[in-house]
Each structure stands twice: as C-alpha cells, then as structure tokens.
Write an enzyme that holds these catalytic residues in place. Structure first.
Site, PDB file in Angstrom:
ATOM      1  N   PRO A  23       0.904  -1.261   0.018  1.00  0.00           N
ATOM      2  CA  PRO A  23      -0.104  -0.054   0.143  1.00  0.00           C
ATOM      3  C   PRO A  23       0.581   1.277  -0.117  1.00  0.00           C
ATOM      4  O   PRO A  23       1.743   1.439   0.863  1.00  0.00           O
ATOM      5  CB  PRO A  23      -0.722  -0.120   1.442  1.00  0.00           C
ATOM      6  CG  PRO A  23      -0.707  -1.720   1.697  1.00  0.00           C
ATOM      7  CD  PRO A  23       0.762  -1.967   1.103  1.00  0.00           C
ATOM      8  N   ALA A  57      -4.053   2.445   2.032  1.00  0.00           N
ATOM      9  CA  ALA A  57      -4.839   2.416   3.179  1.00  0.00           C
ATOM     10  C   ALA A  57      -6.144   3.230   3.079  1.00  0.00           C
ATOM     11  O   ALA A  57      -6.253   4.255   2.286  1.00  0.00           O
ATOM     12  CB  ALA A  57      -4.085   3.262   4.264  1.00  0.00           C
ATOM     13  N   TYR A 182      -0.583   4.405  13.279  1.00  0.00           N
ATOM     14  CA  TYR A 182      -1.949   4.558  12.948  1.00  0.00           C
ATOM     15  C   TYR A 182      -2.830   3.796  14.208  1.00  0.00           C
ATOM     16  O   TYR A 182      -2.179   3.149  15.043  1.00  0.00           O
ATOM     17  CB  TYR A 182      -2.439   4.216  11.654  1.00  0.00           C
ATOM     18  CG  TYR A 182      -1.618   5.205  10.635  1.00  0.00           C
ATOM     19  CD1 TYR A 182      -1.963   6.443  10.784  1.00  0.00           C
ATOM     20  CD2 TYR A 182      -0.679   4.595   9.649  1.00  0.00           C
ATOM     21  CE1 TYR A 182      -1.455   7.406   9.688  1.00  0.00           C
ATOM     22  CE2 TYR A 182      -0.112   5.666   8.867  1.00  0.00           C
ATOM     23  CZ  TYR A 182      -0.446   6.900   9.039  1.00  0.00           C
ATOM     24  OH  TYR A 182       0.092   7.724   8.164  1.00  0.00           O
TER      25      TYR A 182
END
Length: 365
Positions: A23, A57, A182
């Site tokens: 990603p 993401a 995150y």
C-alpha cells in the site's frame, strides 16, 4: 528452494511470484471515492508482473482517514466505485488485488504531503481525532480523545462492515493496517497506549484490539478470502513496541487464522531513530518468520535491487518482498528483476510483448 519467482499460496490465494506491491497512499480520493487517478495508477501497476497488488490504506470511517484525500470504504457509493476500479483492472490484468483497511487514529486530519502534511483545523476541513489515550503525536498535533469501550466496539464493527464491502467489491484479500503509528499500532505501543483497562498495560491487553478486529473480520468473510495484517516490527524508540512483542503478536495472529503478516517499522513517534540502508527492516521480518510455524511473512524496507530481493527469499529471511517506492519509480521492476536474475516472467500484456529486449529472447512467457 523458494525463489523470488516461485509461486506461493496465501490462505488459498495462489500468487504467481513473491513480489508484492505494498500500500502506498496517493492522497487523491474525493471524499473517500476512488478517482480516475486511482484507475490509472493501479491499472499501471497491475501490469507490472508482480504477484500481488495491495491498494493503499482505505479508511473504515470518515474520521479514520489520514488526510481528506484518503480512500474510504464506508458507504454504498464507495463500494460501487471500488468495484468499478477492480473491474477496470481485471480487464487488463489477472493480478490478485487486496485492500488495506485502516484507521488513522491520532495521526489523522492532516494535509496532503505536497501541501505541508501538517494538522488540519476544523475550519480547514479537518476533524477531531481519537487514540487509545489522550496523547498527541507531537507538539504540533491536536490532543486526541481517548476511545471508550463503546467507541472500540463501534470501531470493530466499522472494520467488519468495510471488509464485507471489500469482499463484495471484488478484492481477493484484506490487509489490516496495524503499522506506522496509526490506530491499531497506537494500541500496541506502550508509548501511545497508557490505558488502565483491558486494552492497556500488559502485552496481552495492548494486543487485544488488533486481535479483536482481526477475529471479527476473519469471521465475517468467506473462509477462502485471506486476511492478514501489516505491522511495525519496532517503534525504533526506547520503551516502545519491539520485535520481541511483534513476534508474539504474529504467533497469536497465526493461531487465529492469519494468512500473512507484512512487517514494516516505525511511524509511531517523531522520536524514532532509524538508520536507513538497503533492506534495513528485513531483520524484523526474519525475527517474525522464526517465531511462526508456516504463516507467510512479507519483508519491506528499501528493497530496490533484484539481487537483494532474491537473496531474502532464497535464504529464508522472508517468504515475500514488498517493493514500494522502487515500484513507483520503476513500474516494470519485476520485468527488470527477472531479466537481471535470468528467469522468465508470465502475464505480460500482449500489447507489450514486442518490447522484449533482443538479447532476452525468453524473458516473457
């Protein structure tokens, strides 16, 4: 002996080789919606010859975006547009496409990188951020609200709903984002998680939410659809999440039916100290691989040269390698790796067959 171009099975999903396009956020969505940029960008990467493409993401709720330009998968319109994008890709490539589902936590509500990356105020299109504890990412960032247990239950349900949307849209696998500072990573790290309930304190408690989300998503999807996780193997900071704890998480993930684990590093704190060098994070993947029984492990971290990538697989440090920035710089990286290693590569579009170099008569098959 496994090689870079040998096939591999991820929880029932057959990959032609061990090159993964990881990603890489594009910050180019429209209120979570994929745009023409995504069709062009991912369509381009889909004909690279890699074994697996993982979409950037994708937020499970509006407040889970990193920036206003992040992809989302929280409503019917998003689901349809993701489906349209996947159908566009499938018209020209047979590459399996996965999606990374995540929540930005305290690192959300920021400007796009080329616009300064700093925190966005509410008057600038930003939003209130959340985290395990009311600790900001840095001095310039807002203080997040600490999630209640009811909030955590709602968040888990949001991951499940987004995963079900991903399956209906046509994705072949789901990667849960528990890396780079995150939200799920914030629960794992003692630097960001100061909770005193069942989600904080001990390693068992700090792992609870990522494993809870994984279990809920795994149970909600067909058994044949692989679910894995991207993790930071270390915070690269004293007193933070480390590779020994990550190895324990990997073992628990494998026991719960994890199809793969994708080992990156850092991103949780601006205090991190990283010495960049080719393959600088491969040792993290190697430590995790030594801890699991058979769950495939993806290595990442400045893997730009074919010989380095091949060596990681041949020596058993990891089962797959992720080539990110190098793939954006050279979208035909797998072709060039095959040429350098003297092997053939399948899946080249017929329209491109005549570009095979004269001295490499058997590069494309």
């Amino acid at each position: 002996m496994n090689t870079l171009f040998s096939p591999i099975n991820l929880g029932g999903l057959e990959l032609a080789n061990r090159i993964v396009i990881p990603p890489m956020d594009q910050y180019s969505a429209d209120e979570g919606r994929p745009t023409q940029w995504h069709h062009m960008h991912y369509g381009h990467l889909a004909v690279s010859g890699a074994g697996l493409l993982i979409i950037e993401a994708t937020a499970v709720e509006p407040a889970g975006r990193i920036s206003p330009g992040d992809l989302g998968l929280w409503n019917d319109e998003h689901e349809k547009l993701h489906k349209d994008m996947l159908e566009f890709i499938a018209a020209f490539s047979s590459i399996p496409v996965a999606v990374q589902l995540g929540h930005s936590g305290r690192k959300g509500s920021t400007a796009r990188p080329w616009e300064g990356r700093g925190p966005l105020g509410l008057h600038e299109g930003g939003w209130n951020v959340c985290a395990p504890s009311a600790l900001p990412f840095d001095a310039a960032s807002p203080v997040p609200s600490a999630l209640s247990t009811a909030d955590i239950d709602h968040l888990t349900a949001s991951f499940v709903t987004a995963a079900q949307r991903a399956q209906r849209a046509g994705y072949k696998a789901v990667e849960l984002h528990a890396a780079h500072g995150y939200l799920l990573h914030e629960f794992l790290s003692p630097l960001s998680n100061k909770r005193e309930d069942e989600y904080g304190g001990s390693l068992e408690n700090r792992m609870r939410l990522p494993l809870q989300v994984f279990a809920a998503v795994r149970a909600a999807l067909p058994a044949a659809m692989p679910v894995g996780m991207r993790v930071s193997g270390t915070d690269f900071a004293p007193g933070g999440w480390d590779v020994q704890e990550c190895a324990v998480l990997a073992q628990r993930l494998e026991e719960a039916g994890g199809a793969f684990i994708h080992v990156s590093g850092g991103g949780l704190t601006p205090e991190q100290k990283i010495s960049l060098a080719p393959g600088y994070q491969v040792h993290l993947a190697q430590a995790v691989k030594q801890a699991v029984v058979s769950m495939p492990v993806i290595a990442v971290g400045l893997i730009t040269e074919p010989e380095l990538a091949a060596g990681i697989i041949v020596t058993g440090q990891a089962d797959m390698v992720a080539v990110g920035r190098g793939m954006m710089y050279d979208p035909r990286w797998p072709w060039h790796a095959a040429a350098a290693l003297g092997v053939s590569i399948a899946g080249t579009p017929r329209q491109y067959l005549r570009c095979q170099p004269h001295r490499l008569k058997n590069l494309f098959i």
